[in-house]
Design an enzyme around this catalytic site. Structure first.
Site, PDB file in Angstrom:
ATOM      1  N   GLY A  26      -9.763  73.238  34.379  1.00 20.05           N
ATOM      2  CA  GLY A  26      -8.627  74.136  34.201  1.00 20.05           C
ATOM      3  C   GLY A  26      -9.108  75.530  33.853  1.00 20.05           C
ATOM      4  CD  GLN A  37     -10.038  79.653  29.606  1.00 17.91           C
ATOM      5  OE1 GLN A  37      -9.265  79.059  30.350  1.00 17.91           O
ATOM      6  NE2 GLN A  37     -11.150  79.090  29.166  1.00 17.91           N
ATOM      7  CB  CYS A  90     -12.803  75.473  25.695  1.00 13.53           C
ATOM      8  SG  CYS A  90     -11.968  77.013  26.107  1.00 13.53           S
ATOM      9  CG  LEU A  91     -14.593  76.318  31.638  1.00 16.04           C
ATOM     10  CD1 LEU A  91     -13.976  76.762  32.957  1.00 16.04           C
ATOM     11  CD2 LEU A  91     -15.913  75.588  31.875  1.00 16.04           C
ATOM     12  CG  HIS A 108      -7.381  73.276  26.613  1.00 17.11           C
ATOM     13  ND1 HIS A 108      -8.364  72.863  25.736  1.00 17.11           N
ATOM     14  CD2 HIS A 108      -7.882  74.400  27.206  1.00 17.11           C
ATOM     15  CE1 HIS A 108      -9.388  73.697  25.789  1.00 17.11           C
ATOM     16  NE2 HIS A 108      -9.119  74.634  26.688  1.00 17.11           N
ATOM     17  CD  GLU A 109      -6.765  75.423  30.822  1.00 15.86           C
ATOM     18  OE1 GLU A 109      -6.908  76.617  30.513  1.00 15.86           O
ATOM     19  OE2 GLU A 109      -7.700  74.605  30.809  1.00 15.86           O
ATOM     20  CG  HIS A 124      -6.917  79.186  26.961  1.00 16.46           C
ATOM     21  ND1 HIS A 124      -7.829  79.688  26.059  1.00 16.46           N
ATOM     22  CD2 HIS A 124      -7.515  78.087  27.503  1.00 16.46           C
ATOM     23  CE1 HIS A 124      -8.931  78.938  26.061  1.00 16.46           C
ATOM     24  NE2 HIS A 124      -8.758  77.943  26.925  1.00 16.46           N
TER      25      HIS A 124
HETATM   26  O1  K1U Z   1      -9.692  75.875  29.449  1.00 21.84           O
HETATM   27  C1  K1U Z   1     -10.824  75.670  29.819  1.00 21.84           C
HETATM   28  O2  K1U Z   1     -11.744  76.348  29.413  1.00 21.84           O
HETATM   29  C2  K1U Z   1     -11.124  74.567  30.806  1.00 21.84           C
HETATM   30  C3  K1U Z   1     -11.435  73.226  30.155  1.00 21.84           C
HETATM   31  C4  K1U Z   1     -10.180  72.375  30.269  1.00 21.84           C
HETATM   32  C5  K1U Z   1     -10.096  71.138  29.425  1.00 21.84           C
HETATM   33  C6  K1U Z   1     -11.071  70.157  29.440  1.00 21.84           C
HETATM   34  C7  K1U Z   1     -10.936  69.016  28.673  1.00 21.84           C
HETATM   35  C8  K1U Z   1      -9.813  68.833  27.900  1.00 21.84           C
HETATM   36  C9  K1U Z   1      -8.851  69.800  27.879  1.00 21.84           C
HETATM   37  C10 K1U Z   1      -8.987  70.947  28.651  1.00 21.84           C
HETATM   38  C11 K1U Z   1     -12.608  72.610  30.900  1.00 21.84           C
HETATM   39  O3  K1U Z   1     -12.557  72.405  32.054  1.00 21.84           O
HETATM   40  S1  K1U Z   1     -14.016  72.219  29.985  1.00 21.84           S
HETATM   41  C12 K1U Z   1     -15.088  71.456  31.192  1.00 21.84           C
HETATM   42  C13 K1U Z   1     -14.709  70.071  31.544  1.00 21.84           C
HETATM   43  O4  K1U Z   1     -13.946  69.439  30.831  1.00 21.84           O
HETATM   44  C14 K1U Z   1     -15.225  69.431  32.774  1.00 21.84           C
HETATM   45  C15 K1U Z   1     -16.119  70.049  33.574  1.00 21.84           C
HETATM   46  C16 K1U Z   1     -16.593  69.418  34.730  1.00 21.84           C
HETATM   47  C17 K1U Z   1     -16.165  68.180  35.057  1.00 21.84           C
HETATM   48  C18 K1U Z   1     -15.269  67.528  34.252  1.00 21.84           C
HETATM   49  C19 K1U Z   1     -14.796  68.149  33.101  1.00 21.84           C
HETATM   50 ZN    ZN Z   2     -10.093  76.434  27.239  1.00 19.11          ZN
END
Ligand code: K1U
Ligand code: ZN
Length: 167
Positions: free
Chosen positions: A46, A51, A91-92, A133-134, A137
């Site tokens: 997401g 972000q 979270c990225l 979560h998004e 943000h």
């Molecule tokens: O908001 C963000 O920064 C994105 C975040 C979203 C998220 C992940 C897990 C739970 C709630 C919200 C991410 O994508 S973190 C990376 C991640 O979870 C992932 C990356 C590659 C493959 C699978 C998962």
């Molecule tokens: Zn995030």
């Protein structure tokens, strides 16, 4: 299309409250394409416009294994929610930090899609967690801010150490 720079916590701009999108224009559609490319490249499941330092209510999500089911939510609103769950989140904007947050187990969201049409999404499990979560943000809240002051202080110290190592 372009890969956008993702703001890193504790950048203050992550606390900006996003404004509703007035019209779904080509500029918004270009933003969606760039956000999707940035999310797939990261990789993540997401990304919220906040972000990438754009303060409009736009989210992209793709939780599919094949990474071919992009969900676009413009001006999202949760119209119903049920239950509780505590998934491990990432979270990225807070790389390398993972932890649980208590959220609704299922949500119903209404939003515009990239064509500017209203749609309603029923989500549960990981999709429901990711949507919540998004949407946080978009109101300037980062998932680690649900944690206790002690855990947050420790997380910030770990992040600063990591950031110093990559400088
Ligand atoms: O908001 C963000 O920064 C994105 C975040 C979203 C998220 C992940 C897990 C739970 C709630 C919200 C991410 O994508 S973190 C990376 C991640 O979870 C992932 C990356 C590659 C493959 C699978 C998962
Ligand atoms: Zn995030």
């Amino acid at each position: 299309m372009a890969i956008l720079k993702i703001l890193q916590y504790p950048d203050e701009r992550l606390h900006t409250v996003a404004a509703p999108v007035a019209h779904v224009t080509n500029k918004i559609r270009l933003l969606i394409q760039d956000m999707a490319e940035t999310m797939y490249d990261a990789p993540g499941i997401g990304l919220a416009a906040t972000q990438v330092d754009v303060h409009e209510r736009v989210i992209v999500i793709d939780i599919s294994e094949k990474r071919d089911q992009l969900l676009v939510l413009i001006n999202p609103e949760i119209i119903a929610s049920h239950g509780a769950s505590d998934y491990e989140e990432g979270c990225l904007s807070v790389p390398g930090i993972y932890g649980k947050v208590q959220r609704a187990e299922s949500v119903t969201v209404k939003a515009l899609n990239a064509q500017g049409e209203l749609h309603v999404v029923d989500a549960s499990g990981l999709l429901a967690v990711c949507i919540q979560h998004e949407m946080d943000h978009l109101v300037g809240k980062v998932f680690v801010e649900y944690w206790s002051q002690l855990k947050l202080t420790r997380t910030l110290a770990r992040l600063k150490k990591k950031q110093r190592r990559t400088m």
